[in-house]
Write a protein that holds these residues in place. Sequence first.
Motif, mmCIF file in Angstrom:
data_model
loop_
_atom_site.group_PDB
_atom_site.id
_atom_site.type_symbol
_atom_site.label_atom_id
_atom_site.label_comp_id
_atom_site.label_asym_id
_atom_site.label_seq_id
_atom_site.Cartn_x
_atom_site.Cartn_y
_atom_site.Cartn_z
ATOM 1 N N ALA A 16 0.908 -1.321 -0.085
ATOM 2 C CA ALA A 16 -0.099 -0.112 0.139
ATOM 3 C C ALA A 16 0.902 1.245 -0.055
ATOM 4 N N TYR A 17 1.924 1.191 0.687
ATOM 5 C CA TYR A 17 2.887 2.324 0.841
ATOM 6 C C TYR A 17 3.509 2.621 -0.587
ATOM 7 N N GLN A 18 3.716 1.586 -1.436
ATOM 8 C CA GLN A 18 3.994 1.988 -2.733
ATOM 9 C C GLN A 18 3.143 2.476 -3.653
ATOM 10 N N LEU A 19 1.867 2.219 -3.385
ATOM 11 C CA LEU A 19 0.810 2.527 -4.223
ATOM 12 C C LEU A 19 0.384 4.208 -3.915
ATOM 13 N N LEU A 20 0.527 4.506 -2.696
ATOM 14 C CA LEU A 20 0.179 5.616 -2.297
ATOM 15 C C LEU A 20 1.407 6.676 -2.522
ATOM 16 N N LYS A 21 2.489 6.039 -2.552
ATOM 17 C CA LYS A 21 3.843 6.945 -2.823
ATOM 18 C C LYS A 21 3.616 7.257 -4.500
ATOM 19 N N GLU A 22 3.234 6.299 -5.153
ATOM 20 C CA GLU A 22 3.106 6.606 -6.771
ATOM 21 C C GLU A 22 1.863 7.361 -7.238
ATOM 22 N N SER A 23 0.623 7.578 -6.404
ATOM 23 C CA SER A 23 -0.557 8.083 -6.708
ATOM 24 C C SER A 23 -0.204 9.642 -6.904
ATOM 25 N N ARG A 24 -0.544 10.352 -7.947
ATOM 26 C CA ARG A 24 -0.357 11.665 -8.394
ATOM 27 C C ARG A 24 -1.439 12.270 -7.924
ATOM 28 N N ARG A 25 -2.552 11.601 -7.273
ATOM 29 C CA ARG A 25 -3.880 12.381 -6.867
ATOM 30 C C ARG A 25 -3.611 13.043 -5.564
ATOM 31 N N ILE A 26 -2.512 12.731 -4.823
ATOM 32 C CA ILE A 26 -2.541 12.725 -3.264
ATOM 33 C C ILE A 26 -1.283 13.543 -3.122
ATOM 34 N N ASN A 27 -1.171 13.964 -1.889
ATOM 35 C CA ASN A 27 0.023 14.441 -1.244
ATOM 36 C C ASN A 27 0.489 13.515 -0.177
ATOM 37 N N PHE A 28 1.224 12.351 -0.409
ATOM 38 C CA PHE A 28 1.624 11.319 0.287
ATOM 39 C C PHE A 28 2.847 11.713 1.208
ATOM 40 N N VAL A 29 2.457 11.557 2.489
ATOM 41 C CA VAL A 29 3.643 12.043 3.246
ATOM 42 C C VAL A 29 4.430 10.893 4.231
ATOM 43 N N GLY A 30 4.081 9.647 3.667
ATOM 44 C CA GLY A 30 4.648 8.519 4.336
ATOM 45 C C GLY A 30 3.851 7.849 5.341
ATOM 46 N N ASN A 31 4.541 7.103 6.274
ATOM 47 C CA ASN A 31 4.163 6.321 7.214
ATOM 48 C C ASN A 31 4.087 7.180 8.522
ATOM 49 N N ILE A 32 2.885 6.967 9.492
ATOM 50 C CA ILE A 32 2.855 7.546 10.802
ATOM 51 C C ILE A 32 2.528 6.328 11.631
ATOM 52 N N GLU A 33 2.804 6.420 12.992
ATOM 53 C CA GLU A 33 2.559 5.333 13.867
ATOM 54 C C GLU A 33 1.608 6.068 14.817
ATOM 55 N N GLY A 34 1.023 5.042 15.578
ATOM 56 C CA GLY A 34 -0.031 5.401 16.717
ATOM 57 C C GLY A 34 0.143 6.538 17.588
ATOM 58 N N ASN A 35 1.608 6.701 18.068
ATOM 59 C CA ASN A 35 1.673 7.562 18.860
ATOM 60 C C ASN A 35 1.828 9.214 18.120
ATOM 61 N N ASP A 36 1.442 9.088 16.929
ATOM 62 C CA ASP A 36 1.423 10.230 15.978
ATOM 63 C C ASP A 36 -0.098 10.816 15.796
ATOM 64 N N MET A 37 -0.851 9.988 16.423
ATOM 65 C CA MET A 37 -2.369 10.261 15.796
ATOM 66 C C MET A 37 -2.755 11.766 16.057
ATOM 67 N N PHE A 38 -2.367 12.341 17.234
ATOM 68 C CA PHE A 38 -2.976 13.520 17.583
ATOM 69 C C PHE A 38 -2.096 14.803 17.290
ATOM 70 N N PHE A 39 -0.886 14.439 16.575
ATOM 71 C CA PHE A 39 -0.011 15.489 16.615
ATOM 72 C C PHE A 39 0.483 16.181 15.400
ATOM 73 N N ASP A 40 -0.736 16.483 14.330
ATOM 74 C CA ASP A 40 -0.485 17.015 13.427
ATOM 75 C C ASP A 40 0.348 16.627 12.263
ATOM 76 N N LYS A 41 0.335 15.312 12.315
ATOM 77 C CA LYS A 41 1.202 14.572 11.270
ATOM 78 C C LYS A 41 0.703 14.428 9.952
ATOM 79 N N ALA A 42 -0.758 14.584 9.788
ATOM 80 C CA ALA A 42 -1.439 14.212 8.783
ATOM 81 C C ALA A 42 -2.717 14.693 8.612
ATOM 82 N N ASP A 43 -3.272 14.977 7.596
ATOM 83 C CA ASP A 43 -4.774 15.497 7.540
ATOM 84 C C ASP A 43 -5.850 14.215 7.055
ATOM 85 N N VAL A 44 -4.995 13.282 6.732
ATOM 86 C CA VAL A 44 -5.897 12.098 6.343
ATOM 87 C C VAL A 44 -4.911 10.702 6.665
ATOM 88 N N ILE A 45 -5.561 9.957 7.568
ATOM 89 C CA ILE A 45 -4.832 8.889 8.004
ATOM 90 C C ILE A 45 -5.578 7.494 7.423
#
Length: 313
Positions: free
Chosen positions: A197-226
């Motif tokens: 899934a990481y590779q497909l998200l990375k290759e998608s031109r439709r989105i601004n993919f910023v990589g993986n986050i972990e459970g302890n990142d959930m509330f810390f403004d690391k992403a707008d879409v999880i």
Amino acid sequence: MKIAVDIMGGDFAPEAIVEGVAMAATNLPKDVQLVLIGQQRVIETLLPKYTTEPLSNIEIVHAEDVIEMGEHPTKALSQKPNSSIGVGFKLLKEKQVDAFCSAGNTGAMHVGALFSIKAIEGVMRPCIAGFVPQLGGGHAVMLDIGANADCKPEMLAQFGEIGSVYAQATFGIENPRVALMNIGSEEQKGSLVAQAAYQLLKESRRINFVGNIEGNDMFFDKADVIVTDGFTGNALFKLGESIYALTKKRGISDEFLDKTNYESVGGSPIVGVNGNVIIAHGISSALAIKNMIGLAIRQVQSDAYNKIAQMLS
């Protein structure tokens, strides 16, 4: 705009649902009308308990049957077409209402959406989105949080794409950051599904993919879409919701932690279907129902499902 509400669905229905509707009805935009679906005699008996004035922005549609929380979704919908959920989806399919909301049987709501208004063409699996509060303000959209326990990499990649459109339409985020929930931040981490899934998200031109986050990142403004599968998403989302109950038991009051209370948003949309469907917690209180109606209004205004359809076409 017409927002339909299932009065009979939920652990504390119909009382809590009617009370929440009355709370919402006193402060609705002028162009919004609430359509209450359920047993008319019950609704007409309860409404005067929660409002002293006749409400011109409320309409009642009678539905005699009720799909109970423990019933099999598909069987119940086929055997009870005159249930509040069945009638709600009929009105939504016929475009007599703009959104349908319920705190009732989640499975019946999901199946009802798939069989009535159906998935948007090109969507592999519609999903349920949850809203995760962020320390910097606002919310991140997490999807899936329960509709699809097992996901293929292609499904996760599409969750990222439709989630990005949803976040842009609903929250006005110009270029939403999309992240994959994983057990490490490195590209090669996680299960085989997560790595693919990481590779497909990375290759998608439709989105601004910023990589993986972990459970302890959930509330810390690391992403707008999880992005995550429904099993992991449901566990994480409910763990997040438990923070509020825990803080209350410990006598802690905090403005941010209060946002983890399920009542603060009130519901979760089914994303990827041809219409606006909001599912609320079975334990929903009147406040949760009031906020669910507010969410439904914002979703109709955003026109997110049509924007997702345009993206996929």
